[in-house]
Design an enzyme around this catalytic site. Sequence first.
Site, mmCIF file in Angstrom:
data_model
loop_
_atom_site.group_PDB
_atom_site.id
_atom_site.type_symbol
_atom_site.label_atom_id
_atom_site.label_comp_id
_atom_site.label_asym_id
_atom_site.label_seq_id
_atom_site.Cartn_x
_atom_site.Cartn_y
_atom_site.Cartn_z
ATOM 1 N N PHE A 1 0.893 -1.237 0.093
ATOM 2 C CA PHE A 1 0.191 -0.013 -0.067
ATOM 3 C C PHE A 1 0.888 1.051 -0.005
ATOM 4 O O PHE A 1 1.537 1.485 0.799
ATOM 5 C CB PHE A 1 -0.800 -0.009 1.464
ATOM 6 N N GLU B 1 4.840 9.783 1.401
ATOM 7 C CA GLU B 1 5.789 10.303 0.650
ATOM 8 C C GLU B 1 6.763 10.852 1.270
ATOM 9 O O GLU B 1 6.510 11.298 2.569
ATOM 10 C CB GLU B 1 5.085 11.161 -0.550
ATOM 11 N N ARG C 1 13.985 -16.134 37.885
ATOM 12 C CA ARG C 1 15.092 -15.217 38.365
ATOM 13 C C ARG C 1 15.174 -15.350 39.800
ATOM 14 O O ARG C 1 13.807 -14.578 40.283
ATOM 15 C CB ARG C 1 15.136 -14.058 37.716
ATOM 16 N N GLU D 1 0.947 3.847 9.589
ATOM 17 C CA GLU D 1 -0.852 3.635 9.509
ATOM 18 C C GLU D 1 -1.733 5.014 10.553
ATOM 19 O O GLU D 1 -2.362 4.755 11.095
ATOM 20 C CB GLU D 1 -1.410 2.523 9.620
ATOM 21 N N SER E 1 1.617 11.939 7.472
ATOM 22 C CA SER E 1 0.563 12.272 8.100
ATOM 23 C C SER E 1 -0.358 13.090 7.384
ATOM 24 O O SER E 1 -1.418 13.204 7.293
ATOM 25 C CB SER E 1 0.848 12.864 9.356
ATOM 26 N N ILE F 1 7.577 1.974 2.354
ATOM 27 C CA ILE F 1 6.510 1.039 1.757
ATOM 28 C C ILE F 1 6.954 -0.354 2.600
ATOM 29 O O ILE F 1 7.844 -0.930 2.208
ATOM 30 C CB ILE F 1 6.393 1.284 0.473
#
Length: 380
Positions: A123, A127, A268, A363, A132, A157
Amino acid sequence: MDFKLTEEQLMIQQAARDFAQNELLPGVIERDEHQKFPTEQVKKLGELGFLGMMVDPKYGGSGLDTISYAIAMEELSKVDASSSVVVSVNNSLVCWGLETFGNEEQKQKYLTKLATGEIIGAFCLSEPEAGSDATSQKTTAIDKGDHYLLNGTKNWITNGSTASVYLVIAQTDREKGHKGINALIVEKGAPGFEIGPKENKLGIRGSDTHSLMFNDVKVPKENRIGEDGFGFKFAMKTLGGGRIGIAAQALGIAAGAYELALKYSKQRKAFGTEIYNHQAIAFKLADMHTQIEAARHLVYKAAWDKDNGNNYDVSSAMAKLYASQVAMDTTIEAVQVHGGNGFVKDYHVERLMRDAKITQIYEGTSEIQKIVISRNIINK
């Protein structure tokens, strides 16, 4: 309200969990170290139906609901976020976008192969000057009658070099602003289409992230998705569902780190007893568990909204915003619980901490999610 998973969903959960432990865990540190794409693992994910989970079976998909997809994303991401992001992009952004908005010819030609994992997709929205701010597309798709002439650069990408099909968002008519943007299907190997070097990243290093360059690439008109000018709406609608996938990924990263921290705290010893007996550690575990459970409810609610035809813009934004923050907080604390070992690659938590950061960025950054949420509550 019913908080129980269906039998089918429980089966999906177990299948994804088994795959993560048996197929993803071996070699995951080496793949991260050498930025090696999980080729064999992705192929097997396709064969098992994880790359077209929500696609109608008539196009080769599994026909599952969004909750099942979120469950699978969580389990895979507990172990290997570099592999799960391939699942997320192929399902949420590429397959869903094509099935929902593509025409029948496009579905038969591309979706059937994408859903079965024969090929994977990418997708292409971001750029150098349009991350955003998705309206500021510099990539152009000039209408030449029977085709578009595509020029520009896309950055960061996912599946950049391994995809065979690319959904590219480009500006056709700048005077129309966001209404002059189109979404085009571009095939790998098209003349003028170049793939840049792989990015050397902080996290999800097994995922192949590249810049893409388009120099007078001819794209047939039949490869446009939707009507002329539909591209921006296509991108926003698709990203809404994509945020559910990334929220589930963030949830999985957090849950994976918590499970490792809990296990380590029982092994631990310090001051004569297992470290979980010390309140400082016990309270960290309590906070982690509570925050993860809250994130899980937000993720499932967003998935439920999508499955039930509700508007999920805000619920997906809230899920991604909160789950990504929980992923960062939990992985940092998991490293702390491990002490010096947390700084060592063999214990996995440092990798999960590095992987967590990207969930606050791609995203839609956390800041963008707050814009989506605040605009909705203010304009009600």
